[in-house]
Design a protein around this motif. Structure first.
Motif, PDB file in Angstrom:
ATOM      1  N   UNK A  24     -69.924  26.229  39.535  1.00  0.00           N
ATOM      2  CA  UNK A  24     -69.888  25.676  40.155  1.00  0.00           C
ATOM      3  C   UNK A  24     -69.071  25.368  42.225  1.00  0.00           C
ATOM      4  N   UNK A  25     -68.081  25.985  42.224  1.00  0.00           N
ATOM      5  CA  UNK A  25     -67.360  26.334  42.776  1.00  0.00           C
ATOM      6  C   UNK A  25     -66.783  27.313  43.575  1.00  0.00           C
ATOM      7  N   UNK A  26     -66.807  28.505  42.266  1.00  0.00           N
ATOM      8  CA  UNK A  26     -66.110  29.519  42.924  1.00  0.00           C
ATOM      9  C   UNK A  26     -67.187  31.085  41.872  1.00  0.00           C
ATOM     10  N   UNK A  27     -67.018  31.733  42.260  1.00  0.00           N
ATOM     11  CA  UNK A  27     -67.745  32.845  41.594  1.00  0.00           C
ATOM     12  C   UNK A  27     -66.435  34.005  41.869  1.00  0.00           C
ATOM     13  N   UNK A  28     -66.196  35.053  40.966  1.00  0.00           N
ATOM     14  CA  UNK A  28     -65.532  35.771  40.954  1.00  0.00           C
ATOM     15  C   UNK A  28     -65.934  36.933  40.360  1.00  0.00           C
TER      16      UNK A  28
ATOM     17  N   UNK B  26     -61.091  25.438  45.840  1.00  0.00           N
ATOM     18  CA  UNK B  26     -59.717  26.857  45.068  1.00  0.00           C
ATOM     19  C   UNK B  26     -59.020  26.826  45.254  1.00  0.00           C
ATOM     20  N   UNK B  27     -57.949  26.919  44.456  1.00  0.00           N
ATOM     21  CA  UNK B  27     -56.059  28.232  44.980  1.00  0.00           C
ATOM     22  C   UNK B  27     -56.143  29.072  44.303  1.00  0.00           C
ATOM     23  N   UNK B  28     -55.850  29.877  45.781  1.00  0.00           N
ATOM     24  CA  UNK B  28     -55.319  31.294  44.844  1.00  0.00           C
ATOM     25  C   UNK B  28     -53.548  31.692  44.799  1.00  0.00           C
ATOM     26  N   UNK B 105     -62.129  23.385  40.272  1.00  0.00           N
ATOM     27  CA  UNK B 105     -62.125  22.471  38.918  1.00  0.00           C
ATOM     28  C   UNK B 105     -63.190  22.978  38.693  1.00  0.00           C
ATOM     29  N   UNK B 106     -64.076  23.335  39.095  1.00  0.00           N
ATOM     30  CA  UNK B 106     -65.803  22.389  37.661  1.00  0.00           C
ATOM     31  C   UNK B 106     -66.182  23.521  37.096  1.00  0.00           C
TER      32      UNK B 106
END
Lengths: 107, 107
Positions: A24-28, B26-28, B105-106
């Protein structure tokens, strides 16, 4: 587990993207280019922020309104805010260019 | 813009982490180890999911309840769900090990 460097697509008629994480929060995504560029006059205009790094190969990014191209080689990363129009002006044809891109919504 | 491979910290008395992106979703981080391991008996137990890749060097991850260690070299990535207890059992002392970690998180 997987590996970013192998296997690579054996045929690259166009840029090839592989989704590694989709939440839900990101796509890599891992993206492989080999001499590909964005079509002339085409600009990416994305809903999401994109943090992107070149892991192998070489590329040049163009940002709308910026005179200078961004030269990128192994390890070089850049954060592209949502709706910052940009295009891939060049990738080397000497070897595959491997990108890792993290797309995310919130600032 | 920045580069994941340089500069590296000149002194590495302990593992060194550098935050590259810190947003709500997010955190990278780039993490550099050089022969460092998690203390004996220590387990990471994180609130966040972690997608992590080794870009240079070599490492072994241990997961609680798993007999086999996860051997990682350049390009190897793994997704570690929140609260999956794990530790760094070994990193090579022959060269710096460079990790890229994305915490989110998600699911």
């Amino acid at each position: 587990m997987g590996n970013l460097f192998s296997p690579l697509p054996s045929q690259l008629p166009e840029e090839v993207s592989r989704v590694l994480v989709n939440s839900a929060s990101l796509r890599i995504e891992r993206i492989v280019s080999h001499g590909h560029t964005s079509p002339a006059g085409f600009w990416y205009d994305q809903e999401e922020n994109e943090w992107v790094v070149v892991l192998k190969g070489r590329a040049r990014l163009q940002f709308q309104g910026a005179e200078k191209l961004l030269e990128m080689g192994p390890g070089d990363f850049v954060n592209i805010p949502a709706h910052q129009r940009h295009r891939v002006q060049w990738t080397t044809d000497q070897e595959p260019t491997i990108w890792l891109a993290v797309f995310y919504h919130h600032d």
